[in-house]
Design a protein around this motif. Structure first.
Motif, PDB file in Angstrom:
ATOM      1  N   PHE A   1       0.833   8.110  -5.399  1.00 35.53           N
ATOM      2  CA  PHE A   1       1.371   7.139  -5.776  1.00 35.53           C
ATOM      3  C   PHE A   1       2.574   7.921  -6.518  1.00 35.53           C
ATOM      4  O   PHE A   1       2.360   9.189  -6.764  1.00 35.53           O
ATOM      5  CB  PHE A   1       0.574   6.604  -6.702  1.00 35.53           C
ATOM      6  CG  PHE A   1       0.764   5.223  -7.406  1.00 35.53           C
ATOM      7  CD1 PHE A   1      -0.058   4.322  -6.852  1.00 35.53           C
ATOM      8  CD2 PHE A   1       1.699   5.342  -8.765  1.00 35.53           C
ATOM      9  CE1 PHE A   1       0.559   2.942  -8.127  1.00 35.53           C
ATOM     10  CE2 PHE A   1       1.660   4.632  -9.756  1.00 35.53           C
ATOM     11  CZ  PHE A   1       1.300   3.547  -9.586  1.00 35.53           C
TER      12      PHE A   1
ATOM     13  N   TYR B   1       0.801  -1.308   0.110  1.00 36.72           N
ATOM     14  CA  TYR B   1      -0.042   0.230  -0.021  1.00 36.72           C
ATOM     15  C   TYR B   1       0.391   1.063   0.100  1.00 36.72           C
ATOM     16  O   TYR B   1       1.694   1.032   0.026  1.00 36.72           O
ATOM     17  CB  TYR B   1      -0.482   0.596   1.551  1.00 36.72           C
ATOM     18  CG  TYR B   1       0.135  -0.085   2.313  1.00 36.72           C
ATOM     19  CD1 TYR B   1       0.345   1.340   3.668  1.00 36.72           C
ATOM     20  CD2 TYR B   1      -0.063  -1.097   3.418  1.00 36.72           C
ATOM     21  CE1 TYR B   1       1.087   0.910   4.443  1.00 36.72           C
ATOM     22  CE2 TYR B   1       0.841  -1.094   4.277  1.00 36.72           C
ATOM     23  CZ  TYR B   1       0.882  -0.035   5.539  1.00 36.72           C
ATOM     24  OH  TYR B   1       1.642  -0.041   5.934  1.00 36.72           O
TER      25      TYR B   1
ATOM     26  N   ILE C   1      -1.532   7.511 -13.829  1.00 37.03           N
ATOM     27  CA  ILE C   1      -2.073   6.533 -12.537  1.00 37.03           C
ATOM     28  C   ILE C   1      -2.819   7.991 -11.744  1.00 37.03           C
ATOM     29  O   ILE C   1      -3.406   7.593 -11.061  1.00 37.03           O
ATOM     30  CB  ILE C   1      -1.028   5.319 -11.640  1.00 37.03           C
ATOM     31  CG1 ILE C   1      -0.501   4.179 -12.963  1.00 37.03           C
ATOM     32  CG2 ILE C   1      -1.528   4.821 -10.405  1.00 37.03           C
ATOM     33  CD1 ILE C   1      -0.326   3.447 -12.419  1.00 37.03           C
TER      34      ILE C   1
ATOM     35  N   ASN D   1       4.974   1.852 -14.616  1.00 34.16           N
ATOM     36  CA  ASN D   1       4.115   1.431 -15.196  1.00 34.16           C
ATOM     37  C   ASN D   1       3.793   1.099 -16.100  1.00 34.16           C
ATOM     38  O   ASN D   1       3.411   0.216 -17.059  1.00 34.16           O
ATOM     39  CB  ASN D   1       3.127   1.144 -13.660  1.00 34.16           C
ATOM     40  CG  ASN D   1       3.357   0.724 -12.788  1.00 34.16           C
ATOM     41  OD1 ASN D   1       4.596  -0.212 -12.284  1.00 34.16           O
ATOM     42  ND2 ASN D   1       2.627   0.525 -12.079  1.00 34.16           N
TER      43      ASN D   1
ATOM     44  N   HIS E   1      -4.128   3.701  -1.458  1.00 37.50           N
ATOM     45  CA  HIS E   1      -4.004   2.838  -2.449  1.00 37.50           C
ATOM     46  C   HIS E   1      -3.644   1.898  -2.190  1.00 37.50           C
ATOM     47  O   HIS E   1      -2.543   1.843  -1.262  1.00 37.50           O
ATOM     48  CB  HIS E   1      -3.629   3.947  -3.761  1.00 37.50           C
ATOM     49  CG  HIS E   1      -2.110   3.878  -3.587  1.00 37.50           C
ATOM     50  ND1 HIS E   1      -1.630   5.168  -3.111  1.00 37.50           N
ATOM     51  CD2 HIS E   1      -1.310   3.156  -4.019  1.00 37.50           C
ATOM     52  CE1 HIS E   1      -0.276   5.151  -3.320  1.00 37.50           C
ATOM     53  NE2 HIS E   1       0.320   3.576  -3.464  1.00 37.50           N
TER      54      HIS E   1
ATOM     55  N   HIS F   1       0.017  -5.219 -13.016  1.00 38.38           N
ATOM     56  CA  HIS F   1      -0.133  -4.071 -11.577  1.00 38.38           C
ATOM     57  C   HIS F   1      -1.094  -4.200 -11.666  1.00 38.38           C
ATOM     58  O   HIS F   1      -1.630  -2.968 -12.382  1.00 38.38           O
ATOM     59  CB  HIS F   1       1.415  -3.106 -12.202  1.00 38.38           C
ATOM     60  CG  HIS F   1       2.345  -3.523 -12.070  1.00 38.38           C
ATOM     61  ND1 HIS F   1       3.428  -3.985 -10.634  1.00 38.38           N
ATOM     62  CD2 HIS F   1       3.462  -4.135 -13.075  1.00 38.38           C
ATOM     63  CE1 HIS F   1       4.678  -4.199 -11.149  1.00 38.38           C
ATOM     64  NE2 HIS F   1       4.713  -4.707 -12.576  1.00 38.38           N
ATOM     65  N   CYS F   2      -1.930  -3.885 -10.555  1.00 37.29           N
ATOM     66  CA  CYS F   2      -3.375  -3.725 -10.119  1.00 37.29           C
ATOM     67  C   CYS F   2      -2.930  -2.329  -9.234  1.00 37.29           C
ATOM     68  O   CYS F   2      -2.632  -2.282  -8.227  1.00 37.29           O
ATOM     69  CB  CYS F   2      -3.886  -4.894  -9.931  1.00 37.29           C
ATOM     70  SG  CYS F   2      -6.197  -4.221  -9.348  1.00 37.29           S
ATOM     71  N   THR F   3      -3.728  -1.436  -9.075  1.00 33.85           N
ATOM     72  CA  THR F   3      -4.022  -0.463  -8.340  1.00 33.85           C
ATOM     73  C   THR F   3      -5.227  -0.254  -7.745  1.00 33.85           C
ATOM     74  O   THR F   3      -5.854   0.203  -8.978  1.00 33.85           O
ATOM     75  CB  THR F   3      -3.656   1.424  -8.692  1.00 33.85           C
ATOM     76  OG1 THR F   3      -1.699   1.097  -8.902  1.00 33.85           O
ATOM     77  CG2 THR F   3      -3.194   2.046  -7.541  1.00 33.85           C
TER      78      THR F   3
ATOM     79  N   SER G   1       4.330   5.648 -11.957  1.00 30.90           N
ATOM     80  CA  SER G   1       3.270   5.439 -11.989  1.00 30.90           C
ATOM     81  C   SER G   1       4.010   5.455 -13.873  1.00 30.90           C
ATOM     82  O   SER G   1       3.301   4.757 -14.933  1.00 30.90           O
ATOM     83  CB  SER G   1       2.713   7.114 -12.504  1.00 30.90           C
ATOM     84  OG  SER G   1       2.046   6.723 -13.315  1.00 30.90           O
TER      85      SER G   1
ATOM     86  N   ASN H   1      -1.501  -1.915  -3.568  1.00 31.02           N
ATOM     87  CA  ASN H   1      -1.071  -2.216  -5.434  1.00 31.02           C
ATOM     88  C   ASN H   1      -0.652  -3.796  -5.186  1.00 31.02           C
ATOM     89  O   ASN H   1       0.087  -4.948  -4.217  1.00 31.02           O
ATOM     90  CB  ASN H   1       0.674  -1.782  -5.396  1.00 31.02           C
ATOM     91  CG  ASN H   1       0.747  -0.068  -5.204  1.00 31.02           C
ATOM     92  OD1 ASN H   1      -0.155   1.008  -5.967  1.00 31.02           O
ATOM     93  ND2 ASN H   1       1.383   0.690  -4.394  1.00 31.02           N
TER      94      ASN H   1
ATOM     95  N   ILE I   1      -6.122   8.388  -9.471  1.00 26.67           N
ATOM     96  CA  ILE I   1      -6.370   8.147  -8.179  1.00 26.67           C
ATOM     97  C   ILE I   1      -7.178   9.206  -7.807  1.00 26.67           C
ATOM     98  O   ILE I   1      -8.571   9.353  -7.419  1.00 26.67           O
ATOM     99  CB  ILE I   1      -5.527   8.009  -7.267  1.00 26.67           C
ATOM    100  CG1 ILE I   1      -4.362   6.735  -7.812  1.00 26.67           C
ATOM    101  CG2 ILE I   1      -5.728   8.178  -6.010  1.00 26.67           C
ATOM    102  CD1 ILE I   1      -3.539   6.801  -6.810  1.00 26.67           C
TER     103      ILE I   1
END
Length: 518
Positions: free
Chosen positions: A17, A13, A68, A25, A103, A177-179, A22, A105, A72
């Motif tokens: 971010f 977490y 990213i 990714n 967030h 990769h998932c946020t 970002s 991750n 958010i």
């Protein structure tokens, strides 16, 4: 016998971010991390196969237009939430207890062989450095896997709360990769409620983690992957924090194995480049001085010509002498202007060379710093050494306290009645002796983590183990504080953080003793 293929889920977490993460990714820019990967485990000829899963499970090329962090913020805006960390600097957010988690991750993947088959089928991928794999074609199975994992996360945490779901096929093992922004059903921002739960039960986080892996395993089985090990630390029946950290460091060690030679080579490159930079700077300075002098000389010659052209000769000999002087001055002017032209061209060339050397130096310095940072801070040997140091300090503290408490035992020995036996038996409750007798590995690992400066990880582990609190904003090594003194403070704080009271009772007394601010 074929190696068992397992799923892998890593959950971390963050409070803000990072733009560099970002960019990495989304594969944007030329950051040092990007260049380091291109030089190592990232294959630029396979970058075109990367993709993103968007709402409804739609597959698209990675959307580099929206970062990213901006995604958010858009989720915040939809729920009428103001960024709770607004106005806090990066340094502020690195301190435990400052800011909140905004967030989560996820890194979703499986064993290498299975993920390779899903990504490229039976095609042969050349993993040697500099290989050209641009002829490959992305297999549809990796898209099916990505859609399934996307929908799994969407159903569990809300599709509208997924800021990004990016799949990378250009690294050694394909992964996603998932946020996720932790928004509760009533539209509030709360990492604890979404990922840990409402319960104050210290084992709740462990159960949530186990459930996450169990549910994901039902999907992974379709692709030949068995349930993997929990990547987020849970209860006592699961792997310890130190074991988890060592395994992560082992993975890093494999990546940076053999890089010491590269470090030496980069050090030499930096030395050579800096020497060239100094020469180029000296040459540039000399050219500027020469150019300034030539310009000054040119102005002086023009002034002399102007004076001579205004003179009037009265005799033939004076006129001849005047013409000769004017001719010499004009020749001097022509030569000076030619020199100025040459020097200006040389100045442009020298400036460009210096600029290129500067970029080259910066690139090598970044790569050098990244590798050196990994080797110096992340190798398991450092963690292992620190663990043993902390263990020795802990037992030293425990033995000292046992001696001190023994004098209390002697003082009370002749005063006890049968009714006082209960109080006598509790004499060691909350002591370092009791802590080392019951939770030696946990408190030692926690102290080692604090000593190395991993404050967020220490706080996360304390919460998952049923403790609470964390080091305050002023926590850290004091000026002129040696390793032994700082290590003792780390150990006392680790003991306090692992206490279920989270700083009450004995913890408060310890806090006053050590000067720790929560």
């Amino acid at each position: 016998m074929p190696k068992e293929q397992k799923q892998s889920i890593s959950l971390t977490y963050g409070k803000r971010f990072d733009t560099a993460l970002s960019n990495e990714n989304l594969r944007i820019g030329d950051s040092s991390a990007w260049k380091a990967k291109i030089a190592g485990t990232l294959d630029p000829t396979r970058t075109k196969f990367n993709f993103e899963v968007t709402k409804g499970g739609v597959i698209i090329p990675i959307n580099q237009a929206v970062s990213i962090p901006k995604r958010i913020k858009e989720i915040f805006k939809r729920h009428g939430i103001t960024d709770p960390n607004l106005g806090l600097s990066r340094e502020d957010l690195q301190r435990t207890g400052v800011g909140i988690r905004t967030h989560a991750n996820f890194i979703l993947q499986g064993s290498h062989d299975t993920m390779l088959r899903l990504a490229f089928g039976e095609q042969q991928v050349d993993f040697s450095p500099g290989a050209d794999n641009s002829h490959l074609k992305r297999d549809e199975n990796i898209e099916k896997w990505a859609k399934d994992m996307y929908m799994f996360v969407a159903q569990k945490y809300g599709e509208d709360n997924i800021a990004s779901f990016v799949v990378h096929l250009d690294e050694t093992t394909a992964h996603a990769h998932c946020t996720v922004v932790p928004i509760t059903p009533d539209g509030k921002l709360s990492f604890r409620k979404v990922f840990i739960g409402e319960s104050n039960d210290k084992y709740e986080f462990s159960r949530q983690t186990k459930q996450l892996h169990d549910e994901a395993a039902k999907i992974s089985m379709k692709y030949g992957l068995k349930r993997g090990d929990d990547m987020v630390l849970s209860g006592a029946k699961h792997k310890s924090y130190l074991q988890w950290m060592r395994e992560k460091m082992e993975e890093l060690k494999k990546v940076i194995s053999g890089q010491n030679a590269t470090i030496d080579e980069q050090k030499q490159q930096l030395y050579d480049i800096n020497r060239e930079v100094k020469k180029a700077e000296t040459r540039l300075k000399g050219l500027k001085t020469m150019l300034d002098n030539l310009e000054k000389h040119r102005l002086d010659v023009l002034a002399d010509i102007e004076v001579l052209e205004g003179d009037v000769a009265t005799t033939e000999s004076e006129k001849a002498e005047l013409d000769r002087k004017l001719l010499r001055l004009k020749e001097d002017l022509e030569q000076t202007e030619e020199k100025i032209k040459t020097r200006r061209q040389q100045l442009v060339t020298a400036t460009e060379q210096l600029r290129e050397l500067g970029h080259k130096s910066a690139d090598v310095q970044h790569a050098y710093d990244d590798m050196l940072r990994q080797i110096n801070r992340e190798l398991p040997t450092l963690q292992k050494k620190t663990f043993h140091d902390m263990e020795a300090i802990g037992w030293e503290l425990a033995s000292q306290e046992a001696i001190e408490r023994n004098s209390q035992l002697e003082a009370f020995r002749n005063m006890l009645t049968p009714e006082q036996e209960t109080a006598f038996n509790k004499l060691f409750d909350g002591s370092m002796v009791e802590t080392m007798a019951t939770r030696a590995t946990e408190v030692t690992a926690m102290a080692a983590t604090l000593f190395l400066g991993y404050l967020d990880e220490a706080t996360q582990y304390a919460e998952s183990a049923g403790g609470g609190g964390g080091p305050g904003s002023g926590w850290g090594r004091k000026k002129d504080e040696d390793d032994l003194t700082f290590g003792r403070r780390c150990f006392l704080l680790a003991k306090n953080m692992l206490s279920p009271s989270g700083g009450n009772g004995q913890g408060q007394a310890q806090k006053r003793k050590t000067g720790i601010s929560r």
